[in-house]
Design a protein around this motif. Structure first.
Motif, PDB file in Angstrom:
ATOM      1  N   SER A 160      -6.120   1.827   0.119  1.00 46.03           N
ATOM      2  CA  SER A 160      -5.515   3.273   0.054  1.00 46.03           C
ATOM      3  C   SER A 160      -5.539   3.911   1.287  1.00 46.03           C
ATOM      4  N   ARG A 212      -1.926   4.051   2.628  1.00 45.22           N
ATOM      5  CA  ARG A 212      -0.966   5.004   2.007  1.00 45.22           C
ATOM      6  C   ARG A 212      -0.038   5.975   2.721  1.00 45.22           C
ATOM      7  N   SER A 218       0.686  -1.190   0.036  1.00 44.03           N
ATOM      8  CA  SER A 218      -0.079  -0.008   0.126  1.00 44.03           C
ATOM      9  C   SER A 218       0.750   1.159  -0.055  1.00 44.03           C
TER      10      SER A 218
END
Length: 150
Positions: free
Chosen positions: A140, A143, A24
């Motif tokens: 996501s 991240r 990620s």
């Protein structure tokens, strides 16, 4: 009737969590060990052993020093779910008669009517794991680093 699921080991679970976290991240980002443990809720002692294994298997690279940590050794699209499982635990077998050895573990293998079912189940499971790459599992919301506590 009580359910009894096939279970994966904690080692596989935690190894997969760490690899998904690293997948990620931007490829160039080196993540501190403690951040991986904290963000993925993995015990530090256990994670240290798993990451050592993943480094030895060339799945993860480590960097020492003040800005050290871990990153994927190659792009996430080149590593599968099965690669991670086998890196931390070894080859996957649904039943001992499917381990690829001489079938000495089961005296009934030659005449067993279950053998083909176990074999087909293992083949299909491994196909799913082999074709699921880490880039497809990246999240996501992982991240960016967590904001510092205030």
């Amino acid at each position: 009737m009580q359910q009894h699921p096939f279970q994966i080991s904690r080692r596989i679970e935690y190894g997969m969590r760490a690899m998904i976290f690293l997948a990620s991240q931007p490829l160039e980002r080196v993540v501190p060990f403690r951040e991986i443990a904290r963000r993925m809720d993995v015990p530090e002692d256990f994670l240290a052993k798993i990451l050592k294994t993943l480094v030895e298997r060339n799945m993860v690279r480590s960097t020492r020093g003040a800005h050290g940590g871990y990153a994927l050794a190659r792009p996430a699209r080149e590593m599968s779910f099965l690669d991670v499982i086998e890196a931390v635990e070894g080859p996957v077998v649904v039943n001992v008669c499917q381990d690829g050895s001489s079938h000495d573990s089961c005296k009934a293998t030659g005449s067993c009517t279950m053998y083909g079912v176990w074999k087909l189940g293992q083949q299909r499971m491994l196909e799913v794991y082999r074709h699921t790459t880490l880039d497809r599992l990246a999240m996501s919301d992982l991240r960016m680093p967590e904001p510092a506590p205030q």
